[in-house]
Design an enzyme around this catalytic site. Sequence first.
Site, PDB file in Angstrom:
ATOM      1  N   LYS A   9       4.518   5.894   9.638  1.00  0.00           N
ATOM      2  CA  LYS A   9       4.806   7.152   8.941  1.00  0.00           C
ATOM      3  C   LYS A   9       4.862   8.332   9.933  1.00  0.00           C
ATOM      4  CE  LYS A   9       2.891   5.453   4.587  1.00  0.00           C
ATOM      5  NZ  LYS A   9       1.963   5.714   3.450  1.00  0.00           N
ATOM      6  N   TYR A  49       9.708   5.221  -3.235  1.00  0.00           N
ATOM      7  CA  TYR A  49       8.424   5.322  -3.952  1.00  0.00           C
ATOM      8  C   TYR A  49       8.644   5.498  -5.453  1.00  0.00           C
ATOM      9  CZ  TYR A  49       6.045   5.992   0.572  1.00  0.00           C
ATOM     10  OH  TYR A  49       5.536   5.834   1.840  1.00  0.00           O
ATOM     11  N   ASN A 112      -1.584   8.374   5.823  1.00  0.00           N
ATOM     12  CA  ASN A 112      -2.322   7.149   6.173  1.00  0.00           C
ATOM     13  C   ASN A 112      -1.585   6.257   7.184  1.00  0.00           C
ATOM     14  OD1 ASN A 112      -0.425   6.172   4.412  1.00  0.00           O
ATOM     15  ND2 ASN A 112      -1.860   5.104   3.065  1.00  0.00           N
ATOM     16  N   HIS A 115       2.640   1.907   6.345  1.00  0.00           N
ATOM     17  CA  HIS A 115       2.873   1.314   5.026  1.00  0.00           C
ATOM     18  C   HIS A 115       3.202  -0.147   5.252  1.00  0.00           C
ATOM     19  CE1 HIS A 115       4.695   0.574   1.054  1.00  0.00           C
ATOM     20  NE2 HIS A 115       5.578  -0.132   1.736  1.00  0.00           N
ATOM     21  N   GLU A 126      11.924  -3.823  -0.263  1.00  0.00           N
ATOM     22  CA  GLU A 126      11.746  -2.778   0.743  1.00  0.00           C
ATOM     23  C   GLU A 126      12.613  -3.031   1.983  1.00  0.00           C
ATOM     24  OE1 GLU A 126       7.468  -2.478   1.154  1.00  0.00           O
ATOM     25  OE2 GLU A 126       7.279  -1.616  -0.851  1.00  0.00           O
TER      26      GLU A 126
HETATM   27  P1  CMP Z   1       1.371   3.483   0.697  1.00  0.00           P
HETATM   28  O1  CMP Z   1       0.603   2.450  -0.054  1.00  0.00           O
HETATM   29  O2  CMP Z   1       1.925   3.143   1.991  1.00  0.00           O
HETATM   30  O3  CMP Z   1       2.551   3.994  -0.266  1.00  0.00           O
HETATM   31  C1  CMP Z   1       2.244   4.867  -1.332  1.00  0.00           C
HETATM   32  C2  CMP Z   1       1.485   6.030  -0.771  1.00  0.00           C
HETATM   33  O4  CMP Z   1       1.095   7.020  -1.704  1.00  0.00           O
HETATM   34  C3  CMP Z   1       0.170   5.528  -0.210  1.00  0.00           C
HETATM   35  O5  CMP Z   1       0.439   4.766   0.914  1.00  0.00           O
HETATM   36  C4  CMP Z   1      -0.565   6.825   0.019  1.00  0.00           C
HETATM   37  O6  CMP Z   1      -0.127   7.473   1.189  1.00  0.00           O
HETATM   38  C5  CMP Z   1      -0.096   7.618  -1.197  1.00  0.00           C
HETATM   39  N1  CMP Z   1      -1.104   7.546  -2.247  1.00  0.00           N
HETATM   40  C6  CMP Z   1      -1.390   6.503  -3.038  1.00  0.00           C
HETATM   41  N2  CMP Z   1      -2.367   6.836  -3.910  1.00  0.00           N
HETATM   42  C7  CMP Z   1      -2.684   8.116  -3.652  1.00  0.00           C
HETATM   43  C8  CMP Z   1      -3.619   9.012  -4.215  1.00  0.00           C
HETATM   44  N3  CMP Z   1      -4.414   8.645  -5.229  1.00  0.00           N
HETATM   45  N4  CMP Z   1      -3.691  10.260  -3.694  1.00  0.00           N
HETATM   46  C9  CMP Z   1      -2.874  10.617  -2.670  1.00  0.00           C
HETATM   47  N5  CMP Z   1      -1.957   9.788  -2.106  1.00  0.00           N
HETATM   48  C10 CMP Z   1      -1.877   8.556  -2.584  1.00  0.00           C
END
Ligand code: CMP
Length: 152
Positions: A9, A49, A112, A115, A126
């Site tokens: 990311k 998403y 984070n 992914h 994906e």
């Molecule tokens: P990822 O699982 O890679 O793809 C969806 C993303 O949405 C996830 O990583 C997080 O970065 C974000 N995400 C998922 N749940 C939350 C949440 N409860 N609050 C903020 N960000 C979220």
Amino acid sequence: MEMTFAMIKPNGVKSGLVGKIIERYEDAGLAVCALKMHQMTSADARGFYAEHVEKPFFGELEEYMTKGPSVMLALGGENAIAKVRAINGATNPAKAEPGTLRYDFAPSMTENVVHSSDSPASAEREIAFWFKKEDTYSYEGPGRKACTVMGK
Ligand code: CMP
């Protein structure tokens, strides 16, 4: 043999972690089968998403994902989906185990760092979202590495 999709990311790219992150995947015996750098548009974020568009955090996620380039990867190898998920660690970095990418490098749930696909169906979707068949490669290298052609 299995394929998965992984993404470094924008904060991973900006922090100079592209090489380190790919090294962890390759060191686990996975092969890079397709790779590109791309800055998501809002339309990309809404498509990729789709399951999160109505969630309260989507606005923040969209802003973050469109503010810089990401690195898109198709990875192949034995148990690729589970291996990459284990290397990445829990979605919430506060819950990630030491030694995982998110424990080591992720400052927050939104930023984070990485992914990865959570199932064979999402891996197929994906990979096809970001790659055409001709952008993915089929090859085997020394050891356990193996790729197959996937994509749209
Ligand atoms: P990822 O699982 O890679 O793809 C969806 C993303 O949405 C996830 O990583 C997080 O970065 C974000 N995400 C998922 N749940 C939350 C949440 N409860 N609050 C903020 N960000 C979220």
